[in-house]
Design an enzyme around this catalytic site. Structure first.
Site, PDB file in Angstrom:
ATOM      1  N   CYS A  54      -1.850   0.407  -1.778  1.00 47.65           N
ATOM      2  CA  CYS A  54      -2.503   0.321  -0.474  1.00 47.65           C
ATOM      3  C   CYS A  54      -2.408  -1.127  -0.010  1.00 47.65           C
ATOM      4  CB  CYS A  54      -3.967   0.749  -0.590  1.00 47.65           C
ATOM      5  SG  CYS A  54      -4.918   0.462   0.928  1.00 47.65           S
ATOM      6  N   ASP A  61      -1.444   4.137  -4.929  1.00 44.24           N
ATOM      7  CA  ASP A  61      -1.335   5.445  -4.282  1.00 44.24           C
ATOM      8  C   ASP A  61      -0.217   6.197  -4.987  1.00 44.24           C
ATOM      9  OD1 ASP A  61      -3.282   5.184  -2.198  1.00 44.24           O
ATOM     10  OD2 ASP A  61      -1.905   3.826  -1.183  1.00 44.24           O
TER      11      ASP A  61
END
Length: 164
Positions: A54, A61
């Site tokens: 992120c 992620d």
């Protein structure tokens, strides 16, 4: 074993000591000649262990990245694609950006007739994001295919979400 002239320039295939890049590295991508240029067919890659960061929080992620394309003259070599996808591991970008960057890089690399990239990201904070982007060569039936698949995206033609 002599190297096939159609595959000249492949540096990674068959190499045992490969350097992994953990920040975005499109230069690692390699291609080879499509031996079936007169035929339309699909090539599909599934990467169920994709990771990026992120850009705001730095948290990882995780996603499955699906890449499907109809090749023309050049095709992406799978080992280089794997190393390219790994290069996102420490790269900070939003989900939507990751999918569009992958699409643009592969279009620039191969100039395929048609390509689509779908990122099915695992939920974080109670929500998942699944960006999808496609491209069809302008002025051809693949441009029409891109428009058709875009309009019907996520209705019934793609795989079910099975990574969560």
């Amino acid at each position: 074993m002599p190297r096939d002239k159609k595959n000249e320039g492949l540096r990674l295939l068959g190499k045992k000591q490969v350097q992994y890049h953990y920040d975005y590295c499109p230069e690692i991508l390699e291609t080879f000649e499509n031996r079936h240029k007169g035929r339309d067919y699909w090539v599909k890659f599934n990467c169920p262990e994709f990771t990026a960061l992120c850009p705001i929080t730095g948290q990882p992620d995780y996603a499955t990245i699906y890449i499907s394309y109809v090749p023309d003259v050049r095709m992406v070599e799978s080992k280089s694609l794997k190393l390219y996808l790994v290069s996102f591991r420490s790269h900070g970008d939003f989900h939507e950006d990751v999918v569009n960057v992958i699409l643009k890089d592969l279009v620039r690399l191969m100039d395929p007739k048609y390509i689509e990239v779908w990122g099915k990201f695992l939920p974080r904070g109670g929500i998942s994001i699944d960006p999808w982007a496609n491209y069809g060569r302008q002025g051809t039936k693949y441009e029409e295919l891109a428009a058709h698949r875009f309009m019907e995206h996520d209705l019934y033609f793609m795989d079910k979400v099975d990574n969560r």
